[in-house]
Enzyme design. Structure first.
Site, PDB file in Angstrom:
ATOM      1  N   LYS A 284       0.846  -1.194   0.000  1.00 51.15           N
ATOM      2  CA  LYS A 284       0.000   0.000   0.000  1.00 51.15           C
ATOM      3  C   LYS A 284       0.883   1.246   0.000  1.00 51.15           C
ATOM      4  O   LYS A 284       1.902   1.267   0.684  1.00 51.15           O
ATOM      5  CB  LYS A 284      -0.851   0.038   1.271  1.00 51.15           C
ATOM      6  N   ARG A 358      -9.943 -11.809   1.855  1.00 49.78           N
ATOM      7  CA  ARG A 358     -10.766 -12.877   1.278  1.00 49.78           C
ATOM      8  C   ARG A 358     -10.051 -14.226   1.323  1.00 49.78           C
ATOM      9  O   ARG A 358     -10.688 -15.269   1.349  1.00 49.78           O
ATOM     10  CB  ARG A 358     -11.183 -12.475  -0.144  1.00 49.78           C
TER      11      ARG A 358
HETATM   12  N1  BES Z   1      -7.937  -3.990   4.504  1.00 47.50           N
HETATM   13  C1  BES Z   1      -8.169  -3.539   3.177  1.00 47.50           C
HETATM   14  C2  BES Z   1      -9.510  -2.816   3.011  1.00 47.50           C
HETATM   15  C3  BES Z   1      -9.713  -1.547   3.792  1.00 47.50           C
HETATM   16  C4  BES Z   1      -9.616  -0.317   3.162  1.00 47.50           C
HETATM   17  C5  BES Z   1     -10.091  -1.568   5.126  1.00 47.50           C
HETATM   18  C6  BES Z   1      -9.842   0.847   3.863  1.00 47.50           C
HETATM   19  C7  BES Z   1     -10.313  -0.401   5.827  1.00 47.50           C
HETATM   20  C8  BES Z   1     -10.199   0.805   5.197  1.00 47.50           C
HETATM   21  C9  BES Z   1      -8.155  -4.730   2.221  1.00 47.50           C
HETATM   22  O1  BES Z   1      -7.347  -5.779   2.580  1.00 47.50           O
HETATM   23  C10 BES Z   1      -7.680  -4.246   0.887  1.00 47.50           C
HETATM   24  O2  BES Z   1      -6.559  -3.826   0.819  1.00 47.50           O
HETATM   25  N2  BES Z   1      -8.518  -4.340  -0.145  1.00 47.50           N
HETATM   26  C11 BES Z   1      -8.173  -3.933  -1.446  1.00 47.50           C
HETATM   27  C12 BES Z   1      -8.629  -4.994  -2.404  1.00 47.50           C
HETATM   28  C13 BES Z   1      -8.159  -4.791  -3.819  1.00 47.50           C
HETATM   29  C14 BES Z   1      -6.640  -4.937  -3.897  1.00 47.50           C
HETATM   30  C15 BES Z   1      -8.830  -5.790  -4.726  1.00 47.50           C
HETATM   31  C16 BES Z   1      -8.891  -2.610  -1.711  1.00 47.50           C
HETATM   32  O3  BES Z   1     -10.026  -2.459  -1.288  1.00 47.50           O
HETATM   33  O4  BES Z   1      -8.263  -1.726  -2.286  1.00 47.50           O
HETATM   34 MN    MN Z   2      -5.344  -5.510   1.942  1.00 46.21          MN
END
Ligand code: BES
Ligand code: MN
Ligand code: ZN
Length: 510
Positions: A284, A358
């Site tokens: 990230k 997931r």
């Molecule tokens: N933990 C994150 C989602 C999240 C985002 C939680 C903001 C709380 C606040 C999750 O693991 C994630 O990174 N999801 C990605 C998925 C994508 C790579 C398909 C996302 O939502 O960007």
């Molecule tokens: Mn994530």
């Protein structure tokens, strides 16, 4: 935690640091709410006028503190806004009272005792004020860092309001006593979830989280099983292992079970427990990782709900599954393009290591399904897409069963947790086809929250009712506190899960 007592004394006679009254928004300025008569009398019937002079309007969440008039035992009056005056004959709704009590309790942080003289007309009102005050009083003060001896120097606040006295409560009425006990048990567990969420990731890794679950289970007579990295390998939990393998802190799967001898139904609750989500090799960017200690909020909610059910002795079986891992990049981390062999035998191509939730949930949902529960509900801070869709206060509900979707939405509404049903459109399924595995962990970008739901659905055994709560928005409050919601970990979904368990116990699963 804050203590709660029911009081028969008048608001004027109670010894407290402050007496809390309600003020509503009338057509011609602020109106003092029912319950504050004795306080108003001490002000010569002019409390509303005094409040107006001080700038109070009665708007929801507004807090006005003023020195008490003589004749009141408490030195301070705290007037909390209730919003519009309800239509004639109607009382304030439960959520309005919960929020007002929460805002007042927070404003009294560090004080010893607040006498709450809010408009309580029946048991439901008393319950709402009790819950709101206890929830709003929460403070987190455990950030001692590693290395250990920072304790008192690092104190960030004076602790929560120590005692809430509910004026107009009926201490000799069994139903009121039970309501106080329920609120106290429930909020203690919401606060447990909040504490876990707020704990920095260097102090809460999967093994530490699992140990907390084992300790609480011991205290409350629950059964636990903890699969460590060795057991996970032996069992073939490729999803949880794949996500956790980049971290120095190995993953865990915890089963924490509450059973009642006369239970007719069994609910399985599955929680996403990523103790830190860096994104892994699909790292990230800065700006997206500062709050990712919150990525175990689903597991915290499940843990808290199971313990609450035990404390309340609900006539239902609840099996909690905490899928715990830390998602880190390193030489041993899963790479984009790797294929994982999941629990149960399906294979998944990991296109994006940041879609890790997931993966851990898939293993845990498959495992939970083997026990053939009446329903599975998973709870997860799963997608940023759900936050874009529903904002910071509303969680998304996805299910394989329409009636259950309605039940979940209703139950959340009953406890004052905003939620909204989201679809799982079939056309999005082909987006997660993979040329090298049964599934890919990422599909179309548009509707990303629904794609995640569609992925999870693939791991739900045939014939099992399933619900998925994406709490990425409401789990962690990055802005200022409001109502009974603190900054930081909120404990989102705990009360919804407990209410669902209560309804299931009452044979009303929908
Ligand atoms: N933990 C994150 C989602 C999240 C985002 C939680 C903001 C709380 C606040 C999750 O693991 C994630 O990174 N999801 C990605 C998925 C994508 C790579 C398909 C996302 O939502 O960007
Ligand atoms: Mn994530
Ligand atoms: Zn995540």
């Amino acid at each position: 935690m804050t203590a709660l007592t029911l009081s028969t004394s008048s608001a004027a006679a109670l010894r407290a640091d402050a007496v809390v009254v309600g003020v509503a928004k009338g057509a011609k300025g602020p109106v003092v709410a029912v319950g504050a008569e004795a306080v108003d009398k001490a002000f010569g019937g002019k409390l509303a006028a005094v409040l107006e002079t001080l700038g109070a309007t009665g708007a929801e969440g507004e807090v006005t503190k003023l020195p008490a008039a003589s004749g009141l035992k408490a030195p301070v009056v705290l007037a909390v806004g209730l919003g519009e005056v309800p239509a004639k004959g109607d009382g304030y709704d439960a959520e309005t009272l919960r929020r007002a009590a929460g805002a007042a309790a927070r404003a009294l942080s560090g004080s010893k005792k607040g006498a709450f003289a809010l408009p309580i007309e029946d048991l439901a009102d008393a319950t709402a004020v009790a819950e709101g005050a206890l929830l709003g009083a929460y403070t987190y003060d455990k950030s001692n860092g590693n290395g250990g001896n920072a304790k008192d120097k690092n104190k960030k606040n004076n602790g929560p309001l120590a005692e809430v006295a509910l004026v107009g409560g009926k201490p000799r009425d069994k139903a009121y006593k039970a309501a106080v006990e329920r609120a106290t048990a429930l909020v203690a567990e919401v606060n447990r979830a909040r504490d876990l969420i707020n704990t920095p990731s260097n102090l809460l890794n999967p093994a530490v989280f699992a140990a907390e679950a084992v300790a609480a289970a011991k205290e409350h007579g629950l059964k636990t099983e903890v699969l460590d990295e060795k057991a996970l390998k032996k069992g073939g939990y490729g999803g949880i292992l794949g996500v956790g393998q980049g971290s120095e802190a190995p993953p865990r799967l915890v089963r924490i079970a509450y059973t009642h001898p006369k239970a007719e139904k069994t609910l399985a609750l599955v929680g996403k427990g990523i103790t830190y989500d860096s994104g892994g090799i699909s790292l990230k960017p800065a700006g997206h990782n500062e709050t990712m200690k919150c990525d175990m909020s689903g597991a915290a909610a499940v843990f808290a709900a199971v313990v609450t059910a035990a404390k309340l002795g609900l006539r239902v079986n609840l099996t909690g599954w905490l899928a715990l891992a830390e998602n880190m990049p390193s030489g041993s981390a899963t790479r984009p393009g790797d294929v994982l062999s999941m629990y149960g035998g399906k294979t998944v191509e990991v296109l994006n290591t940041d879609a890790e939730g997931r993966l851990v949930l898939a293993d845990a949902i498959t495992r939970a399904g083997e026990e053939k529960p009446d329903a599975i509900v998973d709870v997860a801070t799963l997608t940023g897409a759900m936050v874009l869709a529903l904002g910071n206060r509303t969680f998304g509900i996805m299910t394989n069963d329409e009636a259950f979707r309605t039940t979940l939405h209703e139950v959340a509404g009953e406890v004052g947790e905003p939620s909204w049903p989201m679809p799982l459109p079939d056309h999005l399924r082909k987006g997660i086809d993979s040329p090298v595995a049964d599934l890919a962990n990422m599909g179309e970008r548009m509707g990303g929250g629904l794609v995640a739901g569609i992925f999870l659905k693939e791991f739900v055994a045939d014939g099992i009712t399933w619900g998925h709560l994406d709490i990425a928005g409401p789990a962690f409050n990055e802005s200022g506190p409001f109502g009974y919601t603190p900054k930081g970990g909120t404990g989102a979904a705990v009360r919804t899960l407990v209410r669902l368990a209560e309804r299931t116990a009452d044979g009303d699963l929908g």
